[in-house]
Design a protein around this motif. Structure first.
Motif, PDB file in Angstrom:
ATOM      1  N   PRO A   1      -0.179  -0.756  15.891  1.00  0.00           N
ATOM      2  CA  PRO A   1      -0.432  -0.107  14.599  1.00  0.00           C
ATOM      3  C   PRO A   1      -1.841   0.466  14.550  1.00  0.00           C
ATOM      4  O   PRO A   1      -2.734  -0.017  15.245  1.00  0.00           O
ATOM      5  CB  PRO A   1      -0.284  -1.260  13.602  1.00  0.00           C
ATOM      6  CG  PRO A   1      -0.690  -2.468  14.373  1.00  0.00           C
ATOM      7  CD  PRO A   1      -0.256  -2.226  15.796  1.00  0.00           C
ATOM      8  N   SER A   2      -2.018   1.498  13.707  1.00  0.00           N
ATOM      9  CA  SER A   2      -3.379   2.037  13.547  1.00  0.00           C
ATOM     10  C   SER A   2      -4.258   1.016  12.825  1.00  0.00           C
ATOM     11  O   SER A   2      -5.470   1.052  12.945  1.00  0.00           O
ATOM     12  CB  SER A   2      -3.321   3.319  12.715  1.00  0.00           C
ATOM     13  OG  SER A   2      -2.885   3.014  11.405  1.00  0.00           O
TER      14      SER A   2
ATOM     15  N   ALA B   1       6.004   5.612   7.417  1.00  0.00           N
ATOM     16  CA  ALA B   1       6.449   6.246   8.660  1.00  0.00           C
ATOM     17  C   ALA B   1       7.464   7.370   8.444  1.00  0.00           C
ATOM     18  O   ALA B   1       7.587   8.278   9.265  1.00  0.00           O
ATOM     19  CB  ALA B   1       7.030   5.189   9.595  1.00  0.00           C
TER      20      ALA B   1
ATOM     21  N   LYS C   1       0.833  -1.219   0.000  1.00  0.00           N
ATOM     22  CA  LYS C   1       0.000   0.000   0.000  1.00  0.00           C
ATOM     23  C   LYS C   1       0.867   1.268   0.000  1.00  0.00           C
ATOM     24  O   LYS C   1       2.046   1.231   0.364  1.00  0.00           O
ATOM     25  CB  LYS C   1      -0.918   0.027   1.238  1.00  0.00           C
ATOM     26  CG  LYS C   1      -0.169   0.150   2.586  1.00  0.00           C
ATOM     27  CD  LYS C   1       0.065   1.582   2.998  1.00  0.00           C
ATOM     28  CE  LYS C   1       0.921   1.907   4.153  1.00  0.00           C
ATOM     29  NZ  LYS C   1       2.276   1.586   4.306  1.00  0.00           N
TER      30      LYS C   1
ATOM     31  N   VAL D   1      -4.063   0.757   9.439  1.00  0.00           N
ATOM     32  CA  VAL D   1      -4.300   1.242   8.073  1.00  0.00           C
ATOM     33  C   VAL D   1      -3.639   0.342   7.028  1.00  0.00           C
ATOM     34  O   VAL D   1      -4.207   0.113   5.958  1.00  0.00           O
ATOM     35  CB  VAL D   1      -3.847   2.728   7.912  1.00  0.00           C
ATOM     36  CG1 VAL D   1      -2.355   2.912   8.066  1.00  0.00           C
ATOM     37  CG2 VAL D   1      -4.314   3.284   6.578  1.00  0.00           C
ATOM     38  N   ASP D   2      -2.470  -0.237   7.336  1.00  0.00           N
ATOM     39  CA  ASP D   2      -1.739  -1.014   6.326  1.00  0.00           C
ATOM     40  C   ASP D   2      -2.502  -2.279   5.926  1.00  0.00           C
ATOM     41  O   ASP D   2      -2.790  -2.501   4.754  1.00  0.00           O
ATOM     42  CB  ASP D   2      -0.347  -1.421   6.845  1.00  0.00           C
ATOM     43  CG  ASP D   2       0.596  -0.238   6.924  1.00  0.00           C
ATOM     44  OD1 ASP D   2       0.123   0.914   6.833  1.00  0.00           O
ATOM     45  OD2 ASP D   2       1.810  -0.459   7.089  1.00  0.00           O
TER      46      ASP D   2
ATOM     47  N   ILE E   1       0.351   5.331   1.495  1.00  0.00           N
ATOM     48  CA  ILE E   1      -0.525   6.299   2.162  1.00  0.00           C
ATOM     49  C   ILE E   1      -0.420   7.595   1.373  1.00  0.00           C
ATOM     50  O   ILE E   1       0.671   8.157   1.231  1.00  0.00           O
ATOM     51  CB  ILE E   1      -0.113   6.487   3.638  1.00  0.00           C
ATOM     52  CG1 ILE E   1      -0.297   5.154   4.378  1.00  0.00           C
ATOM     53  CG2 ILE E   1      -0.951   7.593   4.286  1.00  0.00           C
ATOM     54  CD1 ILE E   1      -0.054   5.211   5.871  1.00  0.00           C
TER      55      ILE E   1
ATOM     56  N   HIS F   1       0.748   8.858  10.468  1.00  0.00           N
ATOM     57  CA  HIS F   1       1.009   9.352  11.831  1.00  0.00           C
ATOM     58  C   HIS F   1      -0.225   9.968  12.490  1.00  0.00           C
ATOM     59  O   HIS F   1      -0.551   9.597  13.610  1.00  0.00           O
ATOM     60  CB  HIS F   1       2.201  10.325  11.867  1.00  0.00           C
ATOM     61  CG  HIS F   1       3.507   9.616  11.634  1.00  0.00           C
ATOM     62  ND1 HIS F   1       4.074   8.820  12.590  1.00  0.00           N
ATOM     63  CD2 HIS F   1       4.324   9.560  10.554  1.00  0.00           C
ATOM     64  CE1 HIS F   1       5.199   8.292  12.109  1.00  0.00           C
ATOM     65  NE2 HIS F   1       5.369   8.726  10.865  1.00  0.00           N
TER      66      HIS F   1
ATOM     67  N   VAL G   1      -3.088   9.284  11.819  1.00  0.00           N
ATOM     68  CA  VAL G   1      -4.004   8.137  11.929  1.00  0.00           C
ATOM     69  C   VAL G   1      -3.763   7.351  13.227  1.00  0.00           C
ATOM     70  O   VAL G   1      -4.674   6.732  13.770  1.00  0.00           O
ATOM     71  CB  VAL G   1      -3.865   7.243  10.658  1.00  0.00           C
ATOM     72  CG1 VAL G   1      -2.527   6.535  10.592  1.00  0.00           C
ATOM     73  CG2 VAL G   1      -5.003   6.260  10.535  1.00  0.00           C
ATOM     74  N   VAL G   2      -2.536   7.418  13.750  1.00  0.00           N
ATOM     75  CA  VAL G   2      -2.236   6.735  15.022  1.00  0.00           C
ATOM     76  C   VAL G   2      -2.967   7.445  16.175  1.00  0.00           C
ATOM     77  O   VAL G   2      -3.258   6.852  17.204  1.00  0.00           O
ATOM     78  CB  VAL G   2      -0.706   6.720  15.269  1.00  0.00           C
ATOM     79  CG1 VAL G   2      -0.344   6.132  16.618  1.00  0.00           C
ATOM     80  CG2 VAL G   2       0.021   5.985  14.150  1.00  0.00           C
TER      81      VAL G   2
HETATM   82  C1  MEV Z   1       2.668   3.213   8.631  1.00  0.00           C
HETATM   83  O1  MEV Z   1       2.423   2.731   7.316  1.00  0.00           O
HETATM   84  C2  MEV Z   1       1.763   4.360   8.948  1.00  0.00           C
HETATM   85  C3  MEV Z   1       1.925   5.002  10.329  1.00  0.00           C
HETATM   86  O2  MEV Z   1       0.859   5.946  10.428  1.00  0.00           O
HETATM   87  C4  MEV Z   1       1.839   3.985  11.460  1.00  0.00           C
HETATM   88  C5  MEV Z   1       0.447   3.396  11.651  1.00  0.00           C
HETATM   89  O3  MEV Z   1      -0.522   3.905  11.103  1.00  0.00           O
HETATM   90  O4  MEV Z   1       0.364   2.408  12.414  1.00  0.00           O
HETATM   91  C6  MEV Z   1       3.230   5.747  10.456  1.00  0.00           C
END
Ligand code: MEV
Length: 294
Positions: free
Chosen positions: A131-132, A259, A8, A134-135, A10, A15, A17-18
């Protein structure tokens, strides 16, 4: 039985998103394939060349996923087209590919089988701590998404979304970069909350731009997001240089993806990325283009 998980990028919102803000992410056409073959017991075959810590993490993550899926009697091999540790979601793609292969082979009755996202999240937690999500959620969705903790909205792009992905090389681990930012935000929470909120606003505007096919506007949002990421100390000289280079080559917008910190991957949004890929490749930059939608 075969499971595939795409990598993926972003487009906006890493960040933030965390900290509960939304992010805009999309799958790459390349990813990880997990192939399950009948075996005496449930096991994963680590890909060649994996470092010892990565192998341990993979085995621990796999053990969790195996437990959740009833430990089918298969051995699973992995093949990845994704550059590792570049911010392109290779661990999320591994988690999705493995959970798909395990679920396809699972001896559990259909009603008792967990959702693929639950299995993939259990693995991502081993790879990344907190992790959020999102991945692996983007990898499983297979289309551009607006993601906010626990919620995912698939987006329909009015125009094709073409990105150039330039690989700068080694970067600090996601855990380390997310941890460093967490320390700074814990010291000055209100100040950092304002930055994350601003990133969240860019993301919402970005989702509308994708749905309206406004590439120029989306590019501008990416440039603004890069500025905020740099302010959060998540950029570096070599990232900034490549971002400028992609803009100079005609990108609507460019930014780090994932990241960040230093190295990793930089994306540029193009109407047609082929000339820029040729130019950068001639200069010795590792890069490729990917159609994210349309
Ligand atoms: C990692 O692909 C994206 C970050 O926002 C970490 C996360 O969402 O867990 C940096």
């Amino acid at each position: 039985m075969v499971g595939f998980g795409p990598g993926k990028v972003i487009l906006l919102g890493e960040h933030g998103v965390v900290y509960g803000e939304p992010a805009l992410a999309a799958p790459l056409s390349i990813g990880v394939t997990a192939t399950a073959l009948p075996a005496e017991r449930c096991r994963v075959v680590s890909p060649k060349g994996l470092s010892a810590p990565h192998r341990r993490a993979l085995e621990e993550a796999f053990a969790r996923a195996a437990l959740l899926t009833g430990a089918p009697k298969v051995q699973i091999g992995l093949e990845s087209e994704l550059p590792v540790s570049m911010g392109l979601g290779s661990s999320g793609a591994i988690a999705v590919a493995l959970s798909r292969a395990l679920l396809a082979a699972s001896p559990l009755p259909a009603k008792k089988r967990p959702h693929e996202l639950e299995v993939a999240l259990a693995m991502e937690q081993v790879f990344h701590g907190t992790p959020s999500g999102v991945d692996h959620t983007t990898s499983a969705a297979g289309v551009p998404v607006l993601f906010q903790k626990g919620k995912v909205r698939p987006l329909t792009a009015k125009k094709p979304l073409d990105v150039l992905v330039a690989l700068l090389g080694d970067r600090p681990s996601t855990k380390a970069t997310v941890g460093g930012l967490r320390e700074r935000q814990a010291k000055w929470p209100q100040r950092y909350r304002r930055q994350f909120k601003e990133i969240g606003l860019l993301v919402r505007e970005g989702a509308a731009a994708i749905e309206a096919g406004e590439l120029e506007s989306l590019g501008d949002l990416m440039n603004l997001n890069q500025g905020l990421l740099a302010g959060l100390q998540l950029s570096s000289d070599r990232i900034d240089q490549m971002v400028r280079r992609l803009r100079g080559l005609g990108a609507h917008g460019a930014k780090l993806t994932g990241a960040g910190g230093d190295g990793g991957a930089i994306i540029g949004l193009f109407t047609d990325a082929s000339a820029a890929v040729r130019t950068l490749t001639r200069e010795g930059v590792r890069c490729f283009s990917s159609r994210l939608a349309g």
